[in-house]
Design a protein around this motif. Structure first.
Motif, PDB file in Angstrom:
ATOM      1  N   LEU A 143      -4.170  -1.189  11.255  1.00 27.94           N
ATOM      2  CA  LEU A 143      -4.460  -1.964  10.053  1.00 27.94           C
ATOM      3  C   LEU A 143      -5.519  -3.025  10.355  1.00 27.94           C
ATOM      4  O   LEU A 143      -5.461  -3.688  11.392  1.00 27.94           O
ATOM      5  N   PRO A 144      -6.491  -3.184   9.454  1.00 23.26           N
ATOM      6  CA  PRO A 144      -7.495  -4.227   9.711  1.00 23.26           C
ATOM      7  C   PRO A 144      -6.851  -5.612   9.873  1.00 23.26           C
ATOM      8  O   PRO A 144      -5.791  -5.881   9.288  1.00 23.26           O
ATOM      9  N   LYS A 179       2.023  -8.030  -3.729  1.00 26.29           N
ATOM     10  CA  LYS A 179       1.260  -7.457  -4.835  1.00 26.29           C
ATOM     11  C   LYS A 179      -0.221  -7.267  -4.407  1.00 26.29           C
ATOM     12  O   LYS A 179      -0.828  -6.226  -4.686  1.00 26.29           O
ATOM     13  N   ARG A 180      -0.747  -8.306  -3.717  1.00 30.95           N
ATOM     14  CA  ARG A 180      -2.144  -8.222  -3.284  1.00 30.95           C
ATOM     15  C   ARG A 180      -2.363  -7.037  -2.346  1.00 30.95           C
ATOM     16  O   ARG A 180      -3.326  -6.284  -2.459  1.00 30.95           O
ATOM     17  N   ILE A 234      -1.699  -0.827   0.256  1.00 28.37           N
ATOM     18  CA  ILE A 234      -0.699  -0.928   1.333  1.00 28.37           C
ATOM     19  C   ILE A 234       0.666  -1.266   0.729  1.00 28.37           C
ATOM     20  O   ILE A 234       0.822  -2.284   0.045  1.00 28.37           O
ATOM     21  N   ILE A 235       1.643  -0.409   0.984  1.00 24.13           N
ATOM     22  CA  ILE A 235       2.996  -0.637   0.461  1.00 24.13           C
ATOM     23  C   ILE A 235       3.856  -1.228   1.574  1.00 24.13           C
ATOM     24  O   ILE A 235       3.896  -0.672   2.675  1.00 24.13           O
ATOM     25  N   ARG A 263       0.491   3.552   3.727  1.00 28.17           N
ATOM     26  CA  ARG A 263      -0.592   3.630   2.748  1.00 28.17           C
ATOM     27  C   ARG A 263      -0.092   4.313   1.496  1.00 28.17           C
ATOM     28  O   ARG A 263       0.689   5.251   1.555  1.00 28.17           O
ATOM     29  N   LYS A 264      -0.570   3.786   0.344  1.00 31.11           N
ATOM     30  CA  LYS A 264      -0.191   4.361  -0.944  1.00 31.11           C
ATOM     31  C   LYS A 264      -0.772   5.767  -0.996  1.00 31.11           C
ATOM     32  O   LYS A 264      -1.938   5.973  -0.675  1.00 31.11           O
ATOM     33  N   SER A 265       0.082   6.772  -1.330  1.00 32.20           N
ATOM     34  CA  SER A 265      -0.500   8.122  -1.408  1.00 32.20           C
ATOM     35  C   SER A 265      -1.238   8.255  -2.721  1.00 32.20           C
ATOM     36  O   SER A 265      -0.779   7.817  -3.766  1.00 32.20           O
ATOM     37  N   SER A 266      -2.451   8.866  -2.639  1.00 32.43           N
ATOM     38  CA  SER A 266      -3.275   8.890  -3.847  1.00 32.43           C
ATOM     39  C   SER A 266      -2.896  10.084  -4.718  1.00 32.43           C
ATOM     40  O   SER A 266      -2.258  11.012  -4.295  1.00 32.43           O
TER      41      SER A 266
END
Ligand code: AMP
Length: 470
Positions: free
Chosen positions: A419-420, A447-448, A454-455, A467-470
Motif C-alpha cells: 500500500l502506498p 470513508k476517504r 480501499i476497504i 482493494r474494492k473489487s471493480s
C-alpha cells in the motif's frame, strides 16, 4: 540428512558428495541474448536459484557460474534483421535479462561470463583438442571428430546407430555427419576474431567448456540446464572437456529441468507461444510466479494455465496473511498454553519435513506442503486465542521467513507493504483515533479510503484492508 540428487547421466538418485568436501562448483547454461526472456527461462532459472539457496542453507560453500551466449547464429540473424551490430544487440538483451533475474529475486549467481570475453580460452581449448587428435581443420572451420571419443552419447543414452540419425551442421568437409563445429570461419557481416585457423567465431558448445574450465577447473560438481540441452549441447561439452583433460567425469551430477509447456508444446521463441517475464510481472508479482513454478518438481514439465497462477496468488496471500496475523496478535511473556505447546512441536516437525523434502532431490512441492501445513496449524491459534506467547510468535515468524526465503517467498514486511505510504499513514491515523474513541473522525477516514478503493475490516487481529473489487 545427506542430499540426494537425481543424476541425468546415471538416471538414478545418488548421495551428493562434492569433489572438495564443503566446496561446491556449479555451472548452469545461461541464455542466448537476442530477445526478451520468457516464462520458460524463468522456470529453469528459478529452479536453479532454489537449488543454490538450498545448498547454501545446508552449509555448502557454493560457487555458481553462468555463461552468457553473446555470439550465436540466432543473435547474428536477429542483428541482420534489425540492421544492428550483433554484440550491441546482445548487450541490450543481456541487460534486460539481468533486470528480469533481479525482478524475479534470482540472486544466487556468483559470476556471469560472456563468451565474447573468453576468446583466448576458447582458442586455447580448441588448440589442445587438435593437438590431441580429437579435432580437425577444414575449409569452413574446425570440427570435433566424434568418432575419436568413444563415450559420445553417454549422457543422452544413445548408441552409435541412434546418434547417426542426427544431422548436425551439414557440411561436406566434415569427417562424420555428427561432428560439431568448434570454430566457424568468418562469413560476411558476422562478428569475428583472429585465430590460428583464420578469422572467425567459436561454436556454441566450446564457449561453455572454455568458460567452465577457467573458473571451475576440468572437473566440477554440478552442471544444469533445461532438458533440451542434453543433446547435443551437453553431450558435446562432455566430449570436448573429457578429451582435453583425459579426466572422467567432467561433471559429477547432471541436472535438467522440465519444460514449461503451452498446450503440450515447449514455450519457445520460435513457436511464438511465449509470455515474456517482463509482461508476466506487470500482472503478477515475483513471489506469485515463484510459487507457481515451485509447486512442481523441477524435473517435471509444467503446463501453463493462468488459472494455476491465480491459484498460486491466492495461496501466497493466505500464507502472507497468516504471518501478518501472528505479528498483529498481542504478545504475552508468560508460559505456553496447551495449544502453543502443540504448535511448538509442529514447527519442528514442519521444518524437518521441509528439510527432508528438499534433501530428496529438491522436492519443492513436498517442502511447500509442510509450510502450508504449518500455516493451517497456526490459523487454528487465531480461533483459539487473542494473544500469543512472544517467544513462540518470534519463532513462527522466523521459521516462515527462513523457509519461505529459500523459495524467495514471504520476504515482504506484510501484505500491507504494497500500500502506498499515504494510505498506510491514514490507516495508522484511524487506529489512533479509534483508541481515543473518536469514532466520527475514524469513520471519516474509513470513508476517504473507501473512495480511494480501499476497504477496511476490523478483525480481532487488527485492521485488515483489501482493494474494492471493480
Ligand atoms: P536459451 O536462451 O533458449 O538457450 O535458453 C536458456 C535456458 O532456458 C536453457 O537452459 C533452456 O533449456 C531453458 N528454457 C528455454 N525454454 C524453456 C522452457 N519452455 N521451459 C523450461 N526451460 C526452458
Amino acid at each position: 540428512m545427506t542430499i540426494r540428487i537425481y543424476n541425468s547421466y546415471t538416471r538414478k538418485k545418488e548421495d551428493f558428495k562434492p569433489i572438495s568436501n564443503k566446496k561446491v562448483r556449479m555451472f548452469v547454461c545461461g541464455p542466448t541474448v537476442y530477445d526478451f526472456s520468457h516464462l520458460g527461462h524463468a522456470r529453469t532459472y528459478i529452479a536453479y536459484d532454489v537449488i543454490a539457496k538450498w545448498l547454501r542453507y545446508k552449509g555448502f560453500d557454493l560457487f555458481y557460474l553462468m555463461n552468457i551466449t553473446d555470439i550465436d547464429d540466432k543473435i547474428i540473424k536477429r542483428a541482420k534483421e534489425n540492421n544492428e551490430d550483433p554484440i550491441k544487440l546482445a548487450r541490450r538483451f543481456e541487460e534486460y535479462f539481468f533486470k528480469d533475474m533481479a525482478s524475479l529475486g534470482i540472486d544466487t549467481i556468483n559470476l556471469y561470463a560472456r563468451a565474447s570475453e573468453h576468446i583466448p580460452e576458447i582458442i586455447d581449448q580448441i588448440k589442445r583438442l587438435i593437438e590431441k587428435g580429437f579435432a580437425y581443420v577444414t575449409k569452413t572451420g574446425v570440427y570435433f571428430d566424434v568418432s575419436k571419443f568413444e563415450d559420445y552419447g553417454k549422457l543422452s543414452h544413445q548408441d552409435p546407430e541412434e546418434l547417426k540419425r542426427h544431422r548436425i551442421e551439414p557440411d561436406p568437409n566434415k569427417r562424420n555427419e555428427q561432428d560439431f563445429s568448434l570454430w566457424k570461419r568468418r562469413k560476411e557481416g558476422e562478428p569475428y576474431w583472429d585465430s590460428p585457423w583464420g578469422e572467425g567465431r567459436p561454436g556454441w558448445h566450446i564457449e561453455d567448456t572454455a568458460i567452465a574450465e577457467k573458473y571451475l577447473g576440468q572437473q566440477y560438481d554440478i552442471h544444469g540446464g533445461g532438458a533440451d540441452l542434453i543433446f547435443p549441447h551437453h553431450e558435446a561439452e562432455i566430449a570436448q572437456m573429457e578429451s582435453v583433460s583425459g579426466k572422467k567425469p567432467m561433471v559429477r551430477y547432471w541436472l535438467h529441468t522440465g519444460f514449461l509447456k503451452v498446450k503440450g508444446k515447449k514455450m519457445a521463441k520460435s513457436l511464438g507461444n511465449y509470455i515474456t517475464i517482463r509482461d508476466a510481472l506487470k500482472k503478477y508479482d515475483a513471489e506469485t510466479l515463484r510459487l507457481f513454478f515451485l509447486s512442481t518438481y523441477y524435473r517435471s514439465p509444467i503446463d501453463f494455465y493462468e488459472e494455476k497462477i491465480e491459484q498460486a496468488k491466492r495461496a501466497l496471500e493466505a500464507l502472507q496473511r497468516t504471518v501478518d496475523n501472528i505479528k498483529e496478535l498481542n504478545k504475552r511473556v508468560d508460559g505456553l498454553t496447551e495449544y502453543e505447546k502443540t504448535l511448538e512441536k509442529i514447527i519442528e516437525e514442519s521444518r524437518r519435513g521441509f528439510e527432508d523434502a528438499m534433501d530428496d532431490d529438491f522436492n519443492t512441492p513436498l517442502a511447500l506442503s509442510h509450510l502450508f501445513n504449518l500455516a493451517r496449524e497456526v490459523n487454528k491459534l487465531f480461533n483459539k486465542q487473542k494473544d500469543v506467547n512472544k517467544r513462540l510468535a518470534d519463532k513462527l515468524i522466523a521459521t516462515f521467513k527462513e523457509l519461505g526465503g529459500i523459495f524467495g517467498l514471504l520476504q515482504k514486511e506484510g501484505i500491507n507493504e504494497e500500500l502506498p505510504e499515504e494510505l498506510r499513514m491514514l490507516i495508522e491515523k484511524r487506529k489512533i483515533l479509534k483508541e481515543k474513541k473518536d469514532w466520527k473522525a475514524a469513520d471519516e477516514i474509513r470513508k476517504r479510503l473507501e473512495d480511494l478503493g480501499i476497504i477496511l475490516e476490523d478483525t480481532p487481529q487488527g485492521v485488515k484492508w483489501k482493494r474494492k473489487s471493480s
